[in-house]
Design a protein around this motif. Structure first.
Motif, mmCIF file in Angstrom:
data_model
loop_
_atom_site.group_PDB
_atom_site.id
_atom_site.type_symbol
_atom_site.label_atom_id
_atom_site.label_comp_id
_atom_site.label_asym_id
_atom_site.label_seq_id
_atom_site.Cartn_x
_atom_site.Cartn_y
_atom_site.Cartn_z
ATOM 1 N N THR A 244 0.804 -1.233 0.000
ATOM 2 C CA THR A 244 0.000 0.000 0.000
ATOM 3 C C THR A 244 0.832 1.276 0.000
ATOM 4 O OG1 THR A 244 -0.082 0.204 2.410
ATOM 5 C CG2 THR A 244 -1.736 -1.221 1.360
ATOM 6 N N GLY A 245 2.095 1.173 0.401
ATOM 7 C CA GLY A 245 2.907 2.377 0.543
ATOM 8 C C GLY A 245 2.694 3.076 1.871
ATOM 9 N N GLU A 246 1.847 2.536 2.754
ATOM 10 C CA GLU A 246 1.545 3.154 4.039
ATOM 11 C C GLU A 246 2.384 2.505 5.141
ATOM 12 O OE1 GLU A 246 -3.181 3.814 2.853
ATOM 13 O OE2 GLU A 246 -2.606 2.355 4.397
ATOM 14 N N HIS A 247 2.851 3.330 6.086
ATOM 15 C CA HIS A 247 3.632 2.813 7.209
ATOM 16 C C HIS A 247 2.741 2.730 8.444
ATOM 17 C CE1 HIS A 247 7.112 1.821 9.588
ATOM 18 N NE2 HIS A 247 6.779 2.762 10.466
ATOM 19 N N ILE A 248 2.682 1.557 9.064
ATOM 20 C CA ILE A 248 1.846 1.376 10.258
ATOM 21 C C ILE A 248 2.682 0.912 11.454
ATOM 22 C CG2 ILE A 248 -0.249 0.878 8.929
ATOM 23 C CD1 ILE A 248 0.214 -2.103 9.453
ATOM 24 N N GLY A 249 3.999 1.028 11.342
ATOM 25 C CA GLY A 249 4.891 0.527 12.385
ATOM 26 C C GLY A 249 4.771 1.250 13.700
ATOM 27 N N HIS A 250 4.186 2.466 13.715
ATOM 28 C CA HIS A 250 4.048 3.199 14.967
ATOM 29 C C HIS A 250 2.874 2.692 15.796
ATOM 30 C CE1 HIS A 250 1.523 5.057 11.876
ATOM 31 N NE2 HIS A 250 0.716 5.435 12.861
ATOM 32 N N GLY A 251 2.049 1.811 15.208
ATOM 33 C CA GLY A 251 0.907 1.272 15.933
ATOM 34 C C GLY A 251 1.308 0.156 16.886
ATOM 35 N N THR A 252 0.329 -0.326 17.630
ATOM 36 C CA THR A 252 0.545 -1.423 18.575
ATOM 37 C C THR A 252 -0.266 -2.635 18.134
ATOM 38 O OG1 THR A 252 0.860 0.133 20.408
ATOM 39 C CG2 THR A 252 0.333 -2.162 20.981
ATOM 40 N N ALA A 253 0.397 -3.750 17.940
ATOM 41 C CA ALA A 253 -0.292 -4.961 17.505
ATOM 42 C C ALA A 253 -1.023 -5.597 18.683
ATOM 43 C CB ALA A 253 0.697 -5.950 16.916
ATOM 44 N N LEU A 254 -2.346 -5.754 18.549
ATOM 45 C CA LEU A 254 -3.154 -6.406 19.574
ATOM 46 C C LEU A 254 -3.277 -7.904 19.316
ATOM 47 C CD1 LEU A 254 -6.040 -3.768 19.743
ATOM 48 C CD2 LEU A 254 -3.941 -3.850 21.114
ATOM 49 N N TRP A 255 -3.152 -8.265 18.056
ATOM 50 C CA TRP A 255 -3.305 -9.675 17.674
ATOM 51 C C TRP A 255 -2.661 -9.864 16.311
ATOM 52 C CZ3 TRP A 255 -7.206 -11.632 13.954
ATOM 53 C CH2 TRP A 255 -7.188 -13.033 13.854
ATOM 54 N N LEU A 256 -1.928 -10.947 16.158
ATOM 55 C CA LEU A 256 -1.248 -11.256 14.904
ATOM 56 C C LEU A 256 -1.609 -12.672 14.478
ATOM 57 C CD1 LEU A 256 2.193 -9.830 15.998
ATOM 58 C CD2 LEU A 256 0.858 -8.915 14.094
ATOM 59 N N ASN A 257 -1.741 -12.858 13.165
ATOM 60 C CA ASN A 257 -2.166 -14.160 12.682
ATOM 61 C C ASN A 257 -1.818 -14.265 11.197
ATOM 62 O OD1 ASN A 257 -4.938 -15.610 11.355
ATOM 63 N ND2 ASN A 257 -3.869 -16.736 12.950
ATOM 64 N N ALA A 258 -1.645 -15.478 10.728
ATOM 65 C CA ALA A 258 -1.476 -15.729 9.297
ATOM 66 C C ALA A 258 -2.391 -16.875 8.917
ATOM 67 C CB ALA A 258 -0.024 -16.085 8.972
#
Length: 646
Positions: A244-258
């Motif tokens: 997407t070209g968007e950076h979201i690294g400043h956020g906090t992951a509440l849940w991760l999954n694949a």
């Protein structure tokens, strides 16, 4: 420690809890063992479809949930699709949003209220099918082993099912070739996206009510590799920025999954006293929001059959019916999910196919077919000419009762109605094996059917018939709506019996089966029949010419024709048609049809110089069941091959 119970359910997710509630409601002792100490806070699924909403409403779960918001338009492989096309008049048409966490709480409350015991913090370590009962061993976090003993054990323990492995179920299918990463992220503000196919991949973003955002991302060509753990947040951030070209690294992951496109399905849903439901029985990519719905529908289908088996209403055939019912339905669902995965996650090479799908979906029949497929409505996969040209059968979404459908004209009629898309109740009096063979033939053709047993002509016959019919319909479609009634079952006078030799007992039996039972079947069906329904009574050409040996039989069929005449007038205001079909000499598989000389002699009575076949009559009955025959009612249809021409 020992805990005796009727049923052990392994897995306290939605499928296991719905099943536990259904069993508890019937007075069955059920214990649910779940490895998590507290309910999960991860909402892996949130989409609920029409069929599932029906199931939840019937069980009072919607009342517990309160407001469930509409989920808006659906999609097929990312191509927009209005799911209300499945049945626009249905109160739950479309899709609805209910996070799995919220649903599990409501289902757990219901199960416990109905007497189920929920044992958290128990990991299944062993099970033994002892023939007459099941022994399951669990271990708690503090290392204590406990044993649970029950009549049956149900594995509802998800994709990595321990029950499936310990019981030795075969999990056939294909491994993953594509992967999608997803995460719930707090503290980011990005535009909502709905299956946006960009230059480097696919991206979806949706804001949850709590302000967090669920992101899902797939990079074209990315494969799962040897992943054994959830992705890191850095992986998600990198993939999202690439696509997407968007950076979201400043956020906090509440849940991760694949999740990936592994597709697997057990070859049998039952092994002895162990059965599977939900993701323990099948694994699929969660596109189209179908995984949760399939799991809940598994549980709903199993519950009634398990209750019947434990309470003695039926034998092991009830549990085998569960496999026969759900395996073909889920197989078709897995196929459509694979197709959606290809459309959704394929690279630029699938764009022409997507364009073609979008073009085809301009046609109402295509939209209806796909919407019914996703929503859980009946869709037959037979390849008749009608379905090749329209994508669906003339009776898709309809339900039918065919009495006496274990053989002959009844069997042929059941097969044809199912071929046109109807869900068929196959009635039989005593020959259960023959009725199950009819169901098997229907399922091999991609249709849906179930058996109903009731001996006609005896006290309580119609009541018994409709108890089984309504139970079977409710298990499969969520209600007891009926569209088609075919009164085909009949008793005959033995060959060679002169009129003066007919006994009062035989006379009464003929009228009880051939006239009284059909009358009260029609009467009982009126509350279930939808407006625009169909009633077809199978009479005989013998009501139109003399054969003294069959005078009593012919009288009963004449009475049946009067049912047609008078009910046709009575039900016309509801758009319900009532017609009579009168076969001539028809090959019903009897021994006389194995004698060439006898067949040749009988053939001379027909204008076509052959005896009729069951399909000749079944095609006429099927025509009268369709909308093509909407302007025919009260009619006597000669299906004797010209025998009545004289």
């Amino acid at each position: 420690m020992s805990s005796d119970t009727d049923v052990i359910v392994v897995g306290g997710g939605p499928a296991g809890l719905l099943l536990a509630g259904d069993l508890g409601a019937a007075g069955i002792r059920v214990t649910v063992v779940e490895q998590l100490h507290v309910p999960s806070t991860e909402s892996r699924a949130s989409t609920v479809h029409t069929r599932t909403m029906d199931l939840l409403a019937e069980r009072g779960v919607l009342d517990k949930l309160g407001h469930v918001p509409n989920g808006g338009r659906g999609h097929f492989g990312g191509v927009s699709l209005d799911l209300t096309a499945a049945d626009p008049s249905h109160p739950f048409a479309g899709q609805w949003k209910c996070p799995q966490t919220r649903l599990e709480v409501a289902l757990a409350d219901r199960a416990i209220e109905l007497g189920a015991r929920l044992r958290r913090g128990h990991v299944l370590t062993g099970l033994v099918d002892c023939g007459g009962h099941i022994e399951a061993t669990t271990r708690t976090e503090d290392g204590v082993s406990r044993q649970f003993t029950g009549a049956y054990l149900i594995g509802c323990d998800g994709e990595q099912s321990t029950v499936r492995d310990l019981a030795g179920f075969r999990f056939a299918g294909t491994d993953a070739t594509k992967e999608m990463l997803r995460a719930d992220v707090a503290g980011i503000d990005i535009p909502n996206r709905r299956f946006e196919r960009l230059e480097h991949g696919l991206a979806t973003a949706a804001r949850w009510p709590d302000g967090s955002t669920r992101v899902m991302v797939h990079s074209y060509g990315a494969t799962p590799g040897d992943r054994t753990t959830d992705p890191t947040f850095d992986e998600v951030v990198a993939a999202w920025e690439k696509v997407t070209g968007e950076h979201i690294g400043h956020g906090t992951a509440l849940w991760l999954n694949a999740f990936d496109n592994t597709t697997r399905h057990v070859t049998e849903y039952r092994r002895g006293r162990v059965l599977l439901a939900g993701d323990a029985a099948h694994r699929q990519m969660p596109v189209g929001g179908q995984a949760l719905n399939i799991a809940l529908q598994d549980a709903a289908a199993l519950g009634g059959k398990l209750v019947g088996r434990i309470t003695g209403e039926g034998g092991d055939e009830l549990l085998d019916d569960y496999h026969r019912e759900r395996h073909p339905v889920v197989s078709r669902a897995l196929t459509n999910i694979q197709a959606q995965t290809l459309l959704l996650l394929g690279g630029p090479e699938v764009d022409p196919v997507r364009d073609l799908f979008a073009d085809l979906m301009r046609f109402p029949a295509v939209r209806t077919h796909l919407a019914q497929m996703i929503s859980g409505s009946t869709v037959s996969t037979s390849s008749t000419e009608t379905k090749e040209t329209t994508g669906m059968g003339r009776l898709t979404g309809k339900t039918a009762l065919v009495t006496g459908s274990s053989r002959g004209i009844g069997r042929a009629t059941a097969l044809r109605l199912a071929e046109e898309g109807a869900l068929v109740a196959v009635h039989y009096a005593t020959n259960e094996d023959a009725a199950r063979e009819t169901v098997t033939l229907i399922e091999k053709g991609g249709g849906r059917a179930f058996t109903v047993q009731a001996e006609l002509g005896v006290p309580g016959d119609v009541h018994e018939l409709f108890l089984g019919l309504e139970r079977g319909l409710k298990e499969r479609i969520g209600d007891t709506t009926l569209d088609i009634v075919v009164n085909n079952a009949g008793a005959t006078t033995p060959t060679g019996v002169a009129p003066e030799d007919v006994t009062p007992e035989e006379f009464d039996r003929l009228f009880a089966v051939n006239a009284k039972a059909p009358f009260f079947i029609v009467q009982r069906a009126l509350d279930l029949l939808r407006d625009g329904g169909r009633i077809i009574n199978v009479s005989s050409g013998l009501t139109r010419f003399a054969n003294p040996e069959q005078v009593a039989y012919s009288m009963t069929k004449g009475a049946l024709e009067q049912i047609t005449l008078h009910f046709a007038r009575h039900l016309a205001s509801r758009g319900i048609t009532v017609n009579t079909v009168a076969p001539g000499i028809t090959n019903n598989g009897g021994p006389i049809f194995d004698i060439p000389e006898a067949v040749e002699q009988m053939a001379q009575l027909s204008a076509f110089k052959r005896v009729g076949e069951a399909n000749d009559v079944a095609d006429v009955v099927t025509f009268l069941a369709t909308d093509d025959a909407r302007w025919i009612t009260g009619a006597f249809i000669d299906a004797s091959g010209g025998t009545l021409l004289g």
